[in-house]
Design a protein around this motif. Structure first.
Motif, mmCIF file in Angstrom:
data_model
loop_
_atom_site.group_PDB
_atom_site.id
_atom_site.type_symbol
_atom_site.label_atom_id
_atom_site.label_comp_id
_atom_site.label_asym_id
_atom_site.label_seq_id
_atom_site.Cartn_x
_atom_site.Cartn_y
_atom_site.Cartn_z
ATOM 1 N N VAL A 73 0.831 -1.209 0.000
ATOM 2 C CA VAL A 73 0.000 0.000 0.000
ATOM 3 C C VAL A 73 0.859 1.251 0.000
ATOM 4 C CG1 VAL A 73 -1.957 -1.136 1.130
ATOM 5 C CG2 VAL A 73 -0.181 -0.036 2.528
ATOM 6 N N ARG A 74 2.135 1.084 0.227
ATOM 7 C CA ARG A 74 3.047 2.237 0.192
ATOM 8 C C ARG A 74 3.417 2.618 -1.238
ATOM 9 N NH1 ARG A 74 5.950 0.208 5.620
ATOM 10 N NH2 ARG A 74 5.252 1.914 6.969
ATOM 11 N N GLN A 75 3.210 1.696 -2.174
ATOM 12 C CA GLN A 75 3.529 1.983 -3.574
ATOM 13 C C GLN A 75 2.301 2.046 -4.483
ATOM 14 O OE1 GLN A 75 5.874 -0.500 -2.014
ATOM 15 N NE2 GLN A 75 6.964 1.416 -1.611
ATOM 16 N N SER A 76 1.183 1.449 -4.053
ATOM 17 C CA SER A 76 -0.002 1.375 -4.914
ATOM 18 C C SER A 76 -1.257 1.631 -4.101
ATOM 19 C CB SER A 76 -0.100 -0.012 -5.565
ATOM 20 O OG SER A 76 1.072 -0.331 -6.281
ATOM 21 N N SER A 77 -2.319 2.007 -4.785
ATOM 22 C CA SER A 77 -3.602 2.211 -4.109
ATOM 23 C C SER A 77 -4.232 0.866 -3.781
ATOM 24 C CB SER A 77 -4.545 3.020 -5.005
ATOM 25 O OG SER A 77 -4.957 2.240 -6.119
ATOM 26 N N VAL A 78 -5.156 0.871 -2.836
ATOM 27 C CA VAL A 78 -5.861 -0.347 -2.468
ATOM 28 C C VAL A 78 -6.647 -0.881 -3.661
ATOM 29 C CG1 VAL A 78 -7.709 -1.295 -1.026
ATOM 30 C CG2 VAL A 78 -5.976 0.198 -0.015
ATOM 31 N N ALA A 79 -7.269 0.002 -4.437
ATOM 32 C CA ALA A 79 -8.044 -0.423 -5.603
ATOM 33 C C ALA A 79 -7.161 -1.142 -6.614
ATOM 34 C CB ALA A 79 -8.737 0.772 -6.240
ATOM 35 N N ASP A 80 -5.975 -0.599 -6.883
ATOM 36 C CA ASP A 80 -5.063 -1.231 -7.840
ATOM 37 C C ASP A 80 -4.598 -2.593 -7.318
ATOM 38 O OD1 ASP A 80 -5.280 0.845 -9.597
ATOM 39 O OD2 ASP A 80 -3.402 1.820 -9.017
ATOM 40 N N LEU A 81 -4.333 -2.670 -6.029
ATOM 41 C CA LEU A 81 -3.872 -3.929 -5.449
ATOM 42 C C LEU A 81 -4.986 -4.976 -5.450
ATOM 43 C CD1 LEU A 81 -1.806 -2.373 -2.545
ATOM 44 C CD2 LEU A 81 -0.870 -3.754 -4.410
ATOM 45 N N TRP A 82 -6.224 -4.549 -5.231
ATOM 46 C CA TRP A 82 -7.350 -5.480 -5.296
ATOM 47 C C TRP A 82 -7.508 -6.015 -6.731
ATOM 48 C CZ3 TRP A 82 -10.175 -8.585 -2.547
ATOM 49 C CH2 TRP A 82 -11.405 -9.051 -3.036
ATOM 50 N N THR A 83 -7.368 -5.140 -7.711
ATOM 51 C CA THR A 83 -7.428 -5.582 -9.108
ATOM 52 C C THR A 83 -6.309 -6.565 -9.417
ATOM 53 O OG1 THR A 83 -8.444 -3.495 -9.813
ATOM 54 C CG2 THR A 83 -7.358 -4.814 -11.510
ATOM 55 N N ARG A 84 -5.129 -6.284 -8.900
ATOM 56 C CA ARG A 84 -3.994 -7.175 -9.108
ATOM 57 C C ARG A 84 -4.249 -8.534 -8.443
ATOM 58 N NH1 ARG A 84 1.498 -4.642 -7.160
ATOM 59 N NH2 ARG A 84 0.710 -3.024 -8.569
ATOM 60 N N LEU A 85 -4.822 -8.501 -7.249
ATOM 61 C CA LEU A 85 -5.105 -9.744 -6.532
ATOM 62 C C LEU A 85 -6.141 -10.583 -7.264
ATOM 63 C CD1 LEU A 85 -5.034 -11.674 -4.115
ATOM 64 C CD2 LEU A 85 -6.530 -10.088 -2.876
ATOM 65 N N THR A 86 -7.229 -9.962 -7.690
ATOM 66 C CA THR A 86 -8.301 -10.721 -8.352
ATOM 67 C C THR A 86 -7.936 -11.108 -9.777
ATOM 68 O OG1 THR A 86 -9.383 -8.618 -8.950
ATOM 69 C CG2 THR A 86 -10.119 -9.698 -6.937
ATOM 70 N N SER A 87 -6.818 -10.608 -10.284
ATOM 71 C CA SER A 87 -6.315 -11.019 -11.595
ATOM 72 C C SER A 87 -5.267 -12.113 -11.475
ATOM 73 C CB SER A 87 -5.703 -9.812 -12.334
ATOM 74 O OG SER A 87 -6.651 -8.788 -12.526
ATOM 75 N N HIS A 88 -4.841 -12.401 -10.250
ATOM 76 C CA HIS A 88 -3.832 -13.428 -10.025
ATOM 77 C C HIS A 88 -4.408 -14.792 -10.441
ATOM 78 C CE1 HIS A 88 -1.329 -16.284 -7.759
ATOM 79 N NE2 HIS A 88 -0.413 -15.344 -7.738
ATOM 80 N N PRO A 89 -3.607 -15.651 -11.078
ATOM 81 C CA PRO A 89 -4.127 -16.940 -11.556
ATOM 82 C C PRO A 89 -4.834 -17.766 -10.481
ATOM 83 C CG PRO A 89 -1.930 -16.563 -12.419
ATOM 84 C CD PRO A 89 -2.200 -15.449 -11.456
ATOM 85 N N ALA A 90 -4.377 -17.667 -9.231
ATOM 86 C CA ALA A 90 -4.976 -18.465 -8.163
ATOM 87 C C ALA A 90 -6.268 -17.868 -7.629
ATOM 88 C CB ALA A 90 -3.974 -18.639 -7.018
#
Length: 401
Positions: free
Chosen positions: A355-372
């Protein structure tokens, strides 16, 4: 109370009138699309009627500490998030757990938090405020503070006060040490909704042994009383091993919880993470998992109206309503460590970014795009050997996923 859906253009003319009456929720759909959605909303709220309320707050019913009281503006947001999932498949987090410290008095045999120590300085108040604001803006209606032991953070009341009380409930997961009457009142005044206190065994000596802290059992008992007297909702949390199931510990813990005035008992599976990382033999056998599910449902029925009993084994099963829940990690919730790493949950040492480098929204998108985590899964990844081999044991760097 009237529920409206201002963020859904399609349903701007749909309104729900939600009323609590004699311990039940009565729902009426009105507007242009009412005939289409009346059945779906009736089924949605009937789940709560099946569970039964375990308390009330400001004229609303409380069914579980993980969901806002009903009816309320917070729950209207919660309902709208579910509608967006139903209609459009939009992945919206309903809960965030946030570590506020990595320090703890105990040395628990099952501690998962040791995987979060210490990759940098603790999140400051300003950083925590930003995380909370962005999480709530994303759709979160439950903000839970964890550790380490969150009560060791002296400014915890100021952090709790950052949660907007009209949009989300706030909880603290604690070992109970330091939950004095004065501290409980301080946190209640700051806006805290409730506490979840860890209890590993109904036997005082065994609980203290597992926690590595003499007197921890008494701290749980006294902390539960202090929290209840301060007006906080009290839940107990524990974890189940194969021996836990075989020995019938769940029923003894449930009886104890009721006698202490707890309104919820949460039973996590023993997960091979943290100090248990290499102890995969602790994972529940299929037979013990089924037995735990059955006992949990029996106790939920037996204590209906007094205490809600929920097991992770049930939520991760495909039985009844549980088939719509499954594993919460990366689907309904995410975790932020005390130093800012975002993970699917606090049991999964897989960092998506900071969260120090990215917004929570961007990180949530990254998480839900993860293959797992692209799709809904029922089983817990950390209990799945293929997931562990691919993402945990291999030490995969997922920060760029």
């Amino acid at each position: 109370m009237r529920y409206e859906f201002p963020n859904l253009r399609l349903l701007k003319r749909l309104r729900l009138d939600v009323e609590g009456r004699d311990g039940r929720l009565v729902v009426r759909a009105r507007g242009m699309f009412a005939p289409l959605f009346r059945w779906a909303f009736s089924r949605f709220f009937d789940v709560y009627n099946y569970i039964g309320p375990v308390g009330s707050a400001n004229g609303s019913y409380v069914y579980t500490l993980y969901v806002p009281p009903i009816p309320s503006r917070m729950h209207a947001r919660h309902t709208e998030d579910f509608v967006r999932r139903w209609l459009f498949g939009t992945r919206i987090p309903l809960a965030v757990t946030i570590g506020v410290t990595d320090q703890c008095q105990c040395r628990c045999a099952h501690c998962s938090a040791i995987d979060g120590r210490r990759s940098g300085p603790l999140l400051s108040q300003d950083e925590l405020r930003r995380v909370i604001e962005q999480s709530v803006e994303l759709g979160v209606t439950n903000v839970t503070f964890t550790g380490g032991e969150p009560l060791l953070r002296p400014d915890l009341d100021a952090i709790v006060a950052m949660v907007p009380s009209d949009k989300a409930v706030s909880l603290v997961f604690t070992n109970g040490i330091g939950l004095t009457a004065a501290r409980a009142r301080q946190l209640k005044d700051a806006g805290l909704w409730g506490v979840q206190i860890s209890l590993d065994s109904p036997d005082p000596e065994e609980h203290d042994r597992l926690r590595g802290w003499a007197g921890c059992y008494e701290a749980v008992r006294d902390g539960a009383a202090a929290a209840r007297d301060a007006g906080l909702f009290v839940g107990l949390s524990t974890y189940a091993t194969n021996e836990f199931v075989r020995s019938g510990t769940l029923r003894r813990l449930a009886d104890l919880g009721v006698s202490w005035g707890a309104c919820e008992l949460t039973v996590f599976d023993a997960i091979p993470t943290g100090r248990l990382r290499n102890q995969t033999a602790l994972v529940l056998t299929p037979e013990n998992r089924e037995r735990l599910i059955r006992e949990g449902l029996e106790l939920r029925a037996a204590y209906r109206g007094r205490m809600h009993v929920v097991t992770q084994s049930w939520t991760n099963s495909r039985s009844g309503f549980a088939r719509f829940i499954g594993c919460l990690a990366g689907h309904y919730q995410f975790h932020v460590t005390a130093t800012g790493d975002v993970r699917p949950c606090d049991f999964t040492p897989l960092s998506i970014g900071s969260v120090r480098q990215s917004s929570v929204a961007d990180l949530w998108t990254r998480l839900t795009s993860h293959p797992a985590y692209r799709g809904h899964r029922h089983e817990c990844g950390m209990q799945c050997s293929s997931f562990r081999e691919k993402y945990i044991d291999a030490g995969v760097d997922t920060s760029s996923c």
